[in-house]
Design a protein around this motif. Structure first.
Motif, PDB file in Angstrom:
ATOM      1  N   CYS A 298      -9.945  10.846  -0.066  1.00 24.10           N
ATOM      2  CA  CYS A 298      -8.710  10.118  -0.485  1.00 24.10           C
ATOM      3  C   CYS A 298      -9.673   8.828  -0.976  1.00 24.10           C
ATOM      4  CB  CYS A 298      -8.295   9.260   0.902  1.00 24.10           C
ATOM      5  SG  CYS A 298      -7.080   8.256   0.888  1.00 24.10           S
TER       6      CYS A 298
ATOM      7  N   ARG B 110      -3.566   4.890  -2.389  1.00 23.86           N
ATOM      8  CA  ARG B 110      -4.556   5.783  -1.864  1.00 23.86           C
ATOM      9  C   ARG B 110      -4.036   7.264  -2.329  1.00 23.86           C
ATOM     10  NH1 ARG B 110      -4.526   6.346   3.381  1.00 23.86           N
ATOM     11  NH2 ARG B 110      -2.541   5.133   3.856  1.00 23.86           N
TER      12      ARG B 110
ATOM     13  N   GLU C 140       0.866  -1.335  -0.030  1.00 23.79           N
ATOM     14  CA  GLU C 140      -0.021   0.014   0.120  1.00 23.79           C
ATOM     15  C   GLU C 140       0.873   1.390  -0.030  1.00 23.79           C
ATOM     16  OE1 GLU C 140      -4.166   1.242   2.275  1.00 23.79           O
ATOM     17  OE2 GLU C 140      -2.202   0.988   3.668  1.00 23.79           O
TER      18      GLU C 140
ATOM     19  N   ALA D  98       0.258   5.604   0.314  1.00 24.80           N
ATOM     20  CA  ALA D  98      -0.462   6.925  -0.021  1.00 24.80           C
ATOM     21  C   ALA D  98       0.379   8.042  -0.460  1.00 24.80           C
ATOM     22  CB  ALA D  98      -1.007   7.298   1.569  1.00 24.80           C
TER      23      ALA D  98
ATOM     24  N   THR E 143      -9.155   5.145  -3.709  1.00 27.91           N
ATOM     25  CA  THR E 143      -8.347   4.011  -3.636  1.00 27.91           C
ATOM     26  C   THR E 143      -8.553   3.326  -5.049  1.00 27.91           C
ATOM     27  OG1 THR E 143      -9.045   3.511  -1.401  1.00 27.91           O
ATOM     28  CG2 THR E 143      -8.196   1.614  -2.602  1.00 27.91           C
TER      29      THR E 143
ATOM     30  N   ARG F  63      -2.274  -1.397  -3.314  1.00 26.91           N
ATOM     31  CA  ARG F  63      -3.436  -0.424  -3.072  1.00 26.91           C
ATOM     32  C   ARG F  63      -2.853   1.160  -3.007  1.00 26.91           C
ATOM     33  NH1 ARG F  63      -7.092  -1.441   1.914  1.00 26.91           N
ATOM     34  NH2 ARG F  63      -5.159  -0.998   3.055  1.00 26.91           N
TER      35      ARG F  63
END
Length: 270
Positions: free
Chosen positions: A152, A144, A5, A7, A154, A142
């Motif tokens: 936010c 974000r 993941e 961000a 995804t 993933r």
């Protein structure tokens, strides 16, 4: 299947751009090092870039292995054959680490040629030293993206090096599209066959709540081209010995707008 993941801060719509780095085979004389550096520079320049290295950093074959061909290799690798794995890791880090040094997220997939260097832990070491996130042979990512707490979005990306061959576009495309049977994702990525393909398919759907209406959600299928010159004069190799046809070596950026569930292909001008 490995999971990862990341961000990233973007605009309020969560727009980011996905760059695939296809097969390098950087120890071969046919490696397009200057073209790769231009692609890398584009990634570094793009503040909203996400990059995935799709595997096959080097040929990976050493003397005694099937299809080993000394004549296809660059001189510096031939001279360092006794420490081939260590030398390739150093060279691979020099190629990939500028991306992570610039703050761009980089994910790394193990290719079949990387696996030829048995028991060495080559791909994991390359990822670790280059600052990349290691996904072994296949991973689900993933992303974000957005700006602030209330924006936010995804986006899911499934990436695998790929398998098999195919001399015509049909089988290559079919195996790419079949990845949707592996898992549910917004973007499916592969490499391996050295042939670029990029499809964005609007899938009809209905919203989970609210008024009943028909909507579409883009799903993307990307196959990364290799950074190898085709048809090198007076040079052999496995690909030429088996008369593989020329392929599409275009470099395509996928612009992702998760707010509107839309994606757009942009081809690099080099």
């Amino acid at each position: 299947m490995f999971l990862a993941e990341k961000a990233i801060t973007t605009n309020s719509a969560g727009v980011f751009r996905l760059y695939l780095i296809g097969d390098l085979h950087a120890d071969r004389k046919a490696f397009q090092d200057e073209r790769f550096k231009r692609w890398r520079a584009a990634i570094i320049k793009d503040e909203h870039a996400v990059a995935v290295f799709m595997g096959d950093a080097f040929e990976g074959r050493t003397p005694g292995q099937k299809h080993f061909n000394l004549g296809t290799l660059r001189k510096e690798y031939v001279l360092n054959m006794e420490r081939y794995v260590d030398f390739c890791i150093q060279k691979g880090v020099s190629l990939l680490k500028p991306i992570t040094d610039a703050g761009r997220p980089l994910f790394l997939i193990r290719g079949n040629h990387d696996s030829y260097q048995e028991w060495s832990g080559f791909s994991g070491a390359l990822a670790r030293q280059a600052g990349a996130t290691y996904l072994d042979g296949a991973g689900l990512i993933r992303i974000r993206s957005g700006r602030g707490q209330g924006a936010c979005y995804t986006t899911t990306i499934y990436a695998t090096h790929g398998w098999g061959g195919g001399r015509t576009p049909g089988p290559k495309l079919n195996s790419l599209m079949s990845l949707r049977g592996v898992c549910d994702a917004d973007i499916y990525c592969a490499a391996h066959v050295h042939d670029q393909m990029a499809r964005v398919v609007p899938i009809p759907t209905v919203p989970a709540k609210g008024a009943l209406r028909l909507e579409t959600r883009d799903v993307a299928y990307l196959r990364a081209a290799a950074f190898l010159r085709q048809g090198v004069a007076n040079e052999g190799g496995y690909d030429q010995d088996h008369a593989y046809p020329a392929s599409d070596n275009g470099l395509v950026v996928l612009e992702v707008n998760p707010q509107h569930r839309r994606m757009r292909r942009v081809e690099a001008p080099f």
